[in-house]
Design an enzyme around this catalytic site. Structure first.
Site, short mmCIF file in Angstrom:
data_model
loop_
_atom_site.label_atom_id
_atom_site.label_comp_id
_atom_site.label_asym_id
_atom_site.label_seq_id
_atom_site.Cartn_x
_atom_site.Cartn_y
_atom_site.Cartn_z
N HIS A 107 -1.01 -70.33 -3.14
CA HIS A 107 -0.55 -71.34 -2.20
C HIS A 107 -1.09 -71.16 -0.79
O HIS A 107 -1.19 -72.13 -0.03
CB HIS A 107 0.97 -71.49 -2.24
CG HIS A 107 1.35 -72.50 -3.27
ND1 HIS A 107 1.35 -73.86 -3.02
CD2 HIS A 107 1.63 -72.35 -4.58
CE1 HIS A 107 1.64 -74.50 -4.13
NE2 HIS A 107 1.82 -73.61 -5.10
N HIS A 140 5.50 -76.36 0.89
CA HIS A 140 4.91 -75.07 0.54
C HIS A 140 4.40 -74.32 1.78
O HIS A 140 4.41 -73.10 1.82
CB HIS A 140 3.82 -75.24 -0.51
CG HIS A 140 4.35 -75.60 -1.87
ND1 HIS A 140 4.65 -76.89 -2.23
CD2 HIS A 140 4.68 -74.82 -2.94
CE1 HIS A 140 5.12 -76.89 -3.48
NE2 HIS A 140 5.14 -75.66 -3.93
N HIS A 187 -4.81 -77.35 -7.96
CA HIS A 187 -3.54 -76.63 -7.84
C HIS A 187 -2.79 -76.48 -9.17
O HIS A 187 -2.46 -75.38 -9.60
CB HIS A 187 -2.63 -77.29 -6.78
CG HIS A 187 -1.21 -76.88 -6.93
ND1 HIS A 187 -0.26 -77.65 -7.59
CD2 HIS A 187 -0.56 -75.73 -6.57
CE1 HIS A 187 0.89 -77.00 -7.61
NE2 HIS A 187 0.75 -75.85 -6.99
N HIS A 217 11.79 -71.55 -4.87
CA HIS A 217 10.88 -72.51 -5.49
C HIS A 217 11.54 -73.22 -6.66
O HIS A 217 11.43 -74.43 -6.82
CB HIS A 217 9.61 -71.78 -5.96
CG HIS A 217 8.51 -72.71 -6.37
ND1 HIS A 217 8.17 -72.90 -7.68
CD2 HIS A 217 7.70 -73.51 -5.64
CE1 HIS A 217 7.17 -73.79 -7.74
NE2 HIS A 217 6.87 -74.17 -6.51
N PHE A 227 7.30 -74.36 -13.21
CA PHE A 227 7.70 -74.16 -11.83
C PHE A 227 8.93 -73.28 -11.62
O PHE A 227 9.05 -72.63 -10.60
CB PHE A 227 7.87 -75.50 -11.12
CG PHE A 227 6.54 -76.16 -10.79
CD1 PHE A 227 5.43 -75.40 -10.45
CD2 PHE A 227 6.40 -77.54 -10.81
CE1 PHE A 227 4.21 -75.99 -10.14
CE2 PHE A 227 5.18 -78.15 -10.50
CZ PHE A 227 4.09 -77.37 -10.16
N HIS A 270 -2.16 -73.03 -11.83
CA HIS A 270 -0.87 -72.60 -12.41
C HIS A 270 -0.99 -72.42 -13.92
O HIS A 270 -0.56 -71.41 -14.48
CB HIS A 270 0.21 -73.64 -12.12
CG HIS A 270 0.88 -73.44 -10.79
ND1 HIS A 270 1.85 -72.50 -10.58
CD2 HIS A 270 0.68 -74.06 -9.59
CE1 HIS A 270 2.24 -72.54 -9.30
NE2 HIS A 270 1.55 -73.48 -8.69
N HIS A 324 7.35 -81.43 -5.60
CA HIS A 324 6.01 -81.66 -6.14
C HIS A 324 5.83 -83.15 -6.39
O HIS A 324 6.78 -83.92 -6.31
CB HIS A 324 5.81 -80.88 -7.45
CG HIS A 324 6.04 -79.42 -7.24
ND1 HIS A 324 7.27 -78.84 -7.43
CD2 HIS A 324 5.22 -78.44 -6.79
CE1 HIS A 324 7.19 -77.55 -7.13
NE2 HIS A 324 5.97 -77.29 -6.73
#
Ligand code: C2O
Length: 582
Positions: free
Chosen positions: A358, A204, A324, A180, A345, A328, A195
């Site tokens: 996810h 993802h 989303h 990631h 991230f 996070h 992203h």
């Protein structure tokens, strides 16, 4: 003149630089021989490059800020020789290519990184993706708050085994987390970030697909499926118990204030508010409705096109931004400088809850597509379908995949348990036509920061649209030329014709969406060492909002944008306009 952007030997291209042209642009171009011209700007003190449109008239497109990876991609033999940059060919000539793992470089990470900062995977021979046999069991992903002890035990054991694998094994937990990091912090030459674009959902999906199969393999269970964090239903809105109770699934770098029974807040602005649980649930469901049901086109839901050679972060889809990104930020530990683990991230996937988060994101994509409507479908653009990535599979084989392989989850042999969708009817209420007089000037042409609230009038090209027209095309407010640092958290909310007293209320129809930047890498530095900002855009569907607030007959609307997290001065907006999708 030489390139100043290469930071170390690893960064240096190994091939010659046939396409780099210095000084002034030539007046004519051959589109046949050299497909991509990257011209160093005449001023030697900057590291800005121009991308040139080779449509035969030497027409120069708007400048792009490119870093060493952008430069490399023009040299890496990634294109067929017939590639032309003529605009009419762009739509089917520039899919993002799988990275060359040998070129994986240091990720651009912020200061105060916890743990290792090299995210590159080991290199090995690449094989093409093959679907699992049709006869293999269908893995059923279930809501994390409903699975039983036996399942939790199994999942925790699989994760523990993954953590015990040799650190150099690409299936090792940390190696998987680093996948990631590498794909979102600019470690690769071309896929600078998965992203803030149309790569988000499919990338993802693949990431989880392989991760799930690795876990299953480690416990010898071909039916093993990841759980999904069902935060779109009231009973699933806190962190699922097993992520707290089971040591292998626990992560200490989470916000202590957000442990169960705290309910996730889709309108989280880094401050805990004290509304009742009922109110929190109601707001979350309304936000779900807005972000999923009201985003009726591929572009609004899946995000903006991102093609090879283009600057990353062209614009996220609705669900990627909210909830989303919010999830996070809400899980990450506010006491950490970068909201580790989930709130940034590079480290997000070090928290096992990432994969349940996810799985739900992936599920919502699957559900969205099934909601019906003329435009709720995947992109058919070949640059999307052919975009490719690399992942290690359960046998530690490096596999090349392309997006078109992941669009049918049955073919990937997994599915989601059918559960209630309480947000499907959580429409924001129609409001009385605003009573107060809203006046504002047009936005104009000068970019402004959000250090204070921006209120601007926007003209509507069409009004009183027929029902059929509304079904055919979504009216979209485009907040264009958003400039912000990629490594800094920022959030602003957008309203149409709102009265001050309703600003901040997510249940209102006037609230049409938010821009949210979760810190990530690939911040480029200019010659003076200052961060080069990302330029992105926010597009929000407003057809229903306009009906709900009785404004569809108006020739203009007033847009209000207000910074709610991070420093508003760090984000600038360049333009506002209305468009129609698709
Ligand atoms: Cu790649 Cu939830 O982020």
């Amino acid at each position: 003149m030489h390139l100043q952007t290469f930071q170390n030997n690893k960064d240096k291209p190994t091939m010659s630089l046939p396409l780099l042209i210095t000084s002034t642009p030539p007046s004519t171009f051959s589109t046949k021989k050299n497909p991509l011209y990257l011209l160093k700007r005449p001023q030697p003190s900057t590291n800005h490059y121009y991308s040139i449109s080779c449509n035969g008239d030497g027409h120069m497109e708007k400048p792009l800020n490119l870093d060493r990876r952008d430069v490399l991609l023009g040299l890496g033999g990634l294109y067929g020789s017939t590639l032309s940059f003529h605009s009419s060919n762009i739509a089917n000539a520039k899919p993002i290519q799988p990275p060359n793992i040998g070129d994986c470089g240091p990720a651009n990470l912020p200061a105060n990184v916890i743990g290792q900062s090299d995210c590159c995977p080991p290199n090995s021979k690449i094989v093409d993706f093959k679907f699992p046999p049709k006869s293999s069991p269908l893995r059923q992903r279930r809501p994390a708050h409903l699975v039983g002890d036996e399942y939790m035990e199994k999942y925790a054991r699989a994760t523990a085994l993954m953590k015990q694998l040799d650190p150099s094994d690409p299936r090792n937990f940390m190696q998987q987390a680093n996948v990631h990091c590498a794909y979102c912090d600019g470690a690769y030459v071309q896929v600078l970030d998965v992203h803030n674009s149309w790569l988000f959902f499919p990338w993802h999906r693949f990431y989880l697909y392989f991760y799930e199969r690795i876990l299953g393999k480690l416990i010898g269970d071909e039916t093993f499926a990841l759980p999904f964090w069902n935060y779109d239903t009231p009973a699933g809105m806190s962190i699922p118990r097993m992520y707290v109770d089971r040591p292998a699934l626990f992560d200490s770098l989470r916000d202590p204030a957000h442990q169960p029974p705290a309910l996730v807040d889709f309108n989280y602005n880094l401050v805990d508010t004290n509304e009742t649980r009922e109110q929190r649930i109601k707001n979350n469901l309304t936000i779900m409705y807005r972000q999923v049901v009201l985003s009726r086109t591929p572009r609004l839901f899946l995000g903006a096109p991102y093609r090879a050679g283009e600057a990353p972060d062209p614009g996220a889809g609705s669900f990627e931004l909210v909830p989303h990104n919010i999830v996070h930020l809400w899980v990450g530990d506010r006491a950490q400088p970068n909201l580790q683990d989930m709130g940034i991230f590079y480290s997000a996937a070090r928290d096992p809850i990432f994969f349940a988060h996810h799985a739900n994101v992936d599920r919502i994509w699957y559900i969205w597509r099934g909601l019906g409507g003329k435009n709720r479908r995947d992109y058919t653009d070949r640059d999307w379908l052919n975009a490719g990535f690399l992942f290690y599979d359960e046998n530690a084989q490096l596999v090349r995949v392309k997006i078109s392989d992941c669009l049918d989850i049955r073919k990937l042999r997994y599915t989601y348990e059918d559960v209630a969708l309480p947000w499907l009817n959580a429409k924001p209420k129609p409001t009385e036509k605003g009573s107060s007089k809203r006046t504002a000037d047009e936005f104009g042409t000068v970019s402004r920061t959000l250090s204070s609230t921006i209120r601007a009038k926007v003209k509507r090209p069409r009004r009183n649209r027929s029902k059929m027209e509304k079904e055919r095309q979504e009216e979209v407010i485009v907040v264009d030329g958003i400039e912000c640092r990629t490594d800094v958290l920022g959030k602003f909310d957008v309203y149409i014709n709102v009265d001050d007293e309703y600003v901040g209320n997510p249940g209102r129809s006037e609230f049409v969406g938010s821009f949210v930047n979760v810190p990530h890498g690939h911040s480029r530095k200019d010659a003076n060492g200052n961060a080069v900002k990302m330029t992105t855009r926010l597009r929000l569907g407003i057809t229903d909002c306009l009906d709900n607030i009785g404004a569809d007959g108006d020739g203009e609307i007033v847009v209000t944008m207000t910074s709610v997290a991070g420093n508003g001065a760090d984000i600038a907006v360049g333009a506002l306009r209305i468009e129609f999708d698709p």
